[in-house]
Design a protein around this motif. Structure first.
Motif, mmCIF file in Angstrom:
data_model
loop_
_atom_site.group_PDB
_atom_site.id
_atom_site.type_symbol
_atom_site.label_atom_id
_atom_site.label_comp_id
_atom_site.label_asym_id
_atom_site.label_seq_id
_atom_site.Cartn_x
_atom_site.Cartn_y
_atom_site.Cartn_z
ATOM 1 N N SER A 90 -18.904 -9.293 46.917
ATOM 2 C CA SER A 90 -17.925 -9.298 46.042
ATOM 3 C C SER A 90 -18.129 -8.718 44.669
ATOM 4 O O SER A 90 -17.605 -7.983 44.094
ATOM 5 C CB SER A 90 -16.857 -10.342 45.966
ATOM 6 O OG SER A 90 -16.438 -10.989 46.993
ATOM 7 N N ASP A 116 -12.337 -9.392 48.461
ATOM 8 C CA ASP A 116 -12.032 -10.873 48.264
ATOM 9 C C ASP A 116 -12.233 -11.635 49.643
ATOM 10 O O ASP A 116 -11.901 -12.721 49.706
ATOM 11 C CB ASP A 116 -10.868 -10.950 47.431
ATOM 12 C CG ASP A 116 -9.566 -10.530 48.537
ATOM 13 O OD1 ASP A 116 -9.752 -9.990 49.678
ATOM 14 O OD2 ASP A 116 -8.631 -10.703 48.167
ATOM 15 N N VAL A 151 -12.652 -6.198 43.197
ATOM 16 C CA VAL A 151 -12.788 -7.213 44.258
ATOM 17 C C VAL A 151 -11.449 -7.539 45.205
ATOM 18 O O VAL A 151 -11.404 -7.997 46.111
ATOM 19 C CB VAL A 151 -12.886 -8.762 43.563
ATOM 20 C CG1 VAL A 151 -11.485 -9.046 42.666
ATOM 21 C CG2 VAL A 151 -13.243 -9.852 44.629
#
Length: 202
Positions: free
Chosen positions: A150, A143, A110
């Motif tokens: 994500s 992110d 992420v």
């Protein structure tokens, strides 16, 4: 940084059947996300029984005789996700290899950025898909996008950077991960989205 090129993703969000009340009512505090997650999953599983992946065109198409429905296709995988205390199921379909990643950086996380070419489509209901409405090639951080992206991109590895590194030359990758993502509305734009399902091909 992880680079993913030519990942084909269908991200489904804003399911057509959500009940957000009056379009002029901006209040969302009473929205039942848990109930919507169940509605979205029912809509997606219905979609899977009516469509298949056409290897010739690289598209998801309405099911025809002799083809395998997505619901019965072993390439369709599911992933359980809990977001803001609501349980969701997102789905992804791997097309061929998941990515060559010769630099052995593994799958993106992420906190990574990815490079992807994508094409957006809209699913009008569980039976039909619209023409393209958004096409782009760009870097983005995992992110800084919808939660479905994500969670989904880490299922695919990046490709090999074959860019020339000459000033002004485009970035170019080969053998990137390819797949199709099916993302419920709660992992997309939630109740502030529109009343239709949208899809992106990466």
């Amino acid at each position: 940084m992880i680079k993913i090129k030519h990942v084909i993703i269908v991200a489904l969000f804003s399911i057509a059947f959500y009940a957000c009340g009056d379009d002029n009512d901006s209040s969302t505090e009473d929205f039942d996300h848990e109930a919507q997650a169940l509605i979205d999953n029912d809509s997606l599983t219905s979609f899977f029984t009516k469509h298949y992946y056409d290897t010739t065109s690289g598209l998801v198409k309405p099911l025809i005789s002799g083809e395998t429905a997505l619901s019965d296709d072993s390439n369709l995988k599911s992933q359980e996700v809990t977001e803001q205390e609501v349980d969701y199921t997102l789905y992804y379909y791997k097309i061929g290899d998941e990515g060559s990643d010769p630099d052995a950086k593994g799958n993106p996380s992420v906190v990574d950025s990815v490079y992807a070419k994508y094409n957006g489509l809209r699913i009008v209901d569980t039976d039909s898909i619209s023409s393209s409405f958004d096409t782009n090639t760009s870097w983005f951080t995992l992110d800084g996008v919808i939660r479905g992206w994500s969670y989904s991109f880490p299922n695919f590895k990046g490709g090999e950077n074959v860019s020339s590194n000459s000033p002004g030359e485009p970035i170019n990758f080969i053998n990137g991960g390819k797949g199709i993502l099916f993302i419920p509305s709660g992992l997309g734009y939630r109740e502030i989205g529109t009343t239709r399902i949208y899809t992106w091909k990466f």
